[in-house]
Every structure is written in C-alpha cells, then in structure tokens.
Design a protein around this motif. Structure first.
Motif, PDB file in Angstrom:
ATOM      1  N   ASP A   1     -56.917  79.426  19.455  1.00  0.00           N
ATOM      2  CA  ASP A   1     -55.831  78.442  19.409  1.00  0.00           C
ATOM      3  C   ASP A   1     -56.279  77.115  20.000  1.00  0.00           C
ATOM      4  N   ARG A   2     -57.053  77.200  21.076  1.00  0.00           N
ATOM      5  CA  ARG A   2     -57.584  75.970  21.691  1.00  0.00           C
ATOM      6  C   ARG A   2     -58.581  75.300  20.731  1.00  0.00           C
TER       7      ARG A   2
ATOM      8  N   ARG B   1     -58.584  75.427  17.498  1.00  0.00           N
ATOM      9  CA  ARG B   1     -57.818  74.823  16.396  1.00  0.00           C
ATOM     10  C   ARG B   1     -57.204  73.495  16.832  1.00  0.00           C
ATOM     11  N   GLU B   2     -56.657  73.449  18.025  1.00  0.00           N
ATOM     12  CA  GLU B   2     -56.034  72.216  18.520  1.00  0.00           C
ATOM     13  C   GLU B   2     -57.064  71.101  18.665  1.00  0.00           C
TER      14      GLU B   2
ATOM     15  N   THR C   1     -58.605  70.121  14.866  1.00  0.00           N
ATOM     16  CA  THR C   1     -57.661  69.445  13.968  1.00  0.00           C
ATOM     17  C   THR C   1     -57.244  68.085  14.515  1.00  0.00           C
ATOM     18  N   THR C   2     -57.092  67.989  15.844  1.00  0.00           N
ATOM     19  CA  THR C   2     -56.736  66.701  16.447  1.00  0.00           C
ATOM     20  C   THR C   2     -57.832  65.678  16.220  1.00  0.00           C
TER      21      THR C   2
END
Length: 288
Positions: free
Chosen positions: A192-193, A195-196, A199-200
């Motif tokens: 999840d980290r 992905r954040e 994508t950011t």
C-alpha cells in the motif's frame, strides 16, 4: 553484271540506313518529348494530391505506380516510331508479360499486398509498428516494399506480400497510449505504501493525462520477489519522452524513501565443510 549487283546493293543499303536513321532521329525526339511530358504529368499528379491532401503512404504508392505506367507507354510509343507494328509489339509485350509474370510471382504478390495495405490501412507512413518482430517507424510504402527504420538507425525493407499476411501491431493507431513500467520488489515491502509513493510521483509529471487512472498492480509472484506494473497514460506523440522520464523519476523517489528494487537470488547449500555444518552461499542475479 557484278558491278550492277554491288551498285544496287549499295543503293539499297543507303536507302535502308537513311530510313533507319530517320526513324532513330524520330525515336530520339519522341524520347525527349516523352521524358518532358512524364515530368510535367508527375508534377500535375503531385499538385492534385497536394490539393486533395492525399495521405503520404498513398502518395508514394500512386507516384511509383504512375511512373511505371508512363514509362511503359513511352517505350510502346518509341517502338511504334522505330517501325515495330502495333500487333507485333503487343504480341511481344504480351509474351514478355507472361514470362515476367511467371518469373516475378513474388513481386505480383507484393503488388497485391501493397494494394491491401492502402485499402485497409493497418498503418501509414510515420506510424510506430511491430511487423515480424521488427519494431520501428514506417518511412516508405511503395508498390512492392515497405521500409521501416528501427531505433538503432537500421533500415528494414519488407515485401508487401509478407506484411499484408502478417500480424501488425500499430502503436500509433490511438491518440493516447499507456506507459507501463515493470518493477520488482521484496515480499517484505508494504505494498500500500509502494502504491501511494509510485502513483503520487507519476501524477507529478506534466505530460501525463490526469483524467486517466494511475495504477500499481501486482503482475505475479516469483520465488524471491513480487513483479509489479506501474501504469499511467499520455499522448501517443509524447510516449517515449514520458516513458524514460517516468522510469528516472521512479528510481529517484524509491531511493529517497529507502526502497530497494529486488534482485532475484538463489540460495545454494554445499555439503559439510572440514569443520562440520552446511555452508550456505547466496548468488544474486544482478542482470535483472
């Protein structure tokens, strides 16, 4: 008697040479006029295609076909001027056409393939394509061959017959194109980290399409790492610049957050050493 024979032969030879000389002169005049007319007709054809904004791939095909037809007509007219009868000329032309057709069956297939390419338009000049494993930009489509320039500056000339019967991937067919970067991570990473962060960072690029999704998905699980795919979208004409820039940006942001890309490795256990106990060695495949 003998003198009159040679005199008669000499007179006949002079008459034949005079007649042939006259025909040769006429043939040369016809050749010069024909070449000038071909140039003028080709200039007119180009102007018509310019005004009608004919597609570049169709232009090259029409030009090469028109030149071939005009020169064939010029040869026919020169033959008539020299004295070859039309019926005899057509007989010779037909026989030669059959012989050439049999000898050049592949070329006829290429000609038909060129027509199919122009009618169905799987690609056009300037498109980025992959044909028979060859990837590059289409530079020319003529009546027999298609030329593709790859990214190393190499030129491939492909017969149109083969191209028309092959699977063609056209990367330039759509206005938008997806940028996809493959990344390998350790199983220990917080996905999840990841992905954040990824994508950011992709959203910060000025040339990506903000209305399209920014994604990081798991493609599959390998023995020692997770194979992921980072995705965003951009305009087709800007694809390669965005692709290389995104790769560089992702490398920097991962280093900034102390995230390392996984290197596939293999543990090898050797037999007991002189002092007992198994010896473990880890081999990392740094080519990945």
């Amino acid at each position: 008697m003998q003198e009159s024979f040679w005199t008669h032969l000499q007179e006949k030879s002079v008459d034949v040479l005079m007649a042939m000389g006259t025909r040769v002169i006429y043939a040369v005049i016809v050749l010069i006029i024909g070449l000038v007319l071909i140039r003028l007709i080709m200039r007119l054809i180009r102007k018509i295609m310019d005004k009608s904004k004919t597609e570049l791939s169709l232009r090259t095909f029409v030009e090469s076909l028109s030149i071939a037809m005009l020169y064939a007509i010029l040869v026919f007219v020169i033959g008539l001027t020299v004295g070859i009868k039309a019926t005899a000329f057509m007989t010779i032309f037909g026989a030669a056409g059959i012989a050439i057709g049999l000898a050049l069956q592949g070329s006829l297939a290429n000609f038909a393939g060129g027509l199919l390419i122009l009618v169905f338009k799987p690609f056009k000049i300037g498109d980025e394509v992959i044909v028979n494993g060859i990837e590059g930009e289409v530079k020319d489509i003529n009546i027999l061959y298609t030329r593709i320039h790859d990214w190393r500056g190499e030129v491939y000339t492909l017969p149109n017959g083969n191209v028309a019967n092959s699977a063609v991937r056209n990367n330039s067919a759509e206005e938008l194109r997806r940028v996809q970067v493959e990344l390998h991570f350790s199983f220990d990473e917080d996905f999840d980290r990841l992905r954040e962060i990824i994508t950011t960072e992709m959203k910060k690029h000025p040339d990506v399409i903000q209305e399209k999704p920014f994604q990081l998905w798991i493609n599959n699980f390998q023995d020692y790492y997770i194979k992921t795919s980072a995705r965003c979208w951009c305009k087709n004409v800007e694809y390669w610049g965005v692709y290389w820039d995104i790769e560089e940006r992702l490398k920097k942001v991962l280093e900034k957050n102390n995230i390392k890309l996984a290197i596939p490795k293999q543990d090898i256990y050797l037999p007991e050493g002189p002092r007992g106990g198994k010896q473990q060695h880890t081999i990392e495949n740094k080519e990945q």
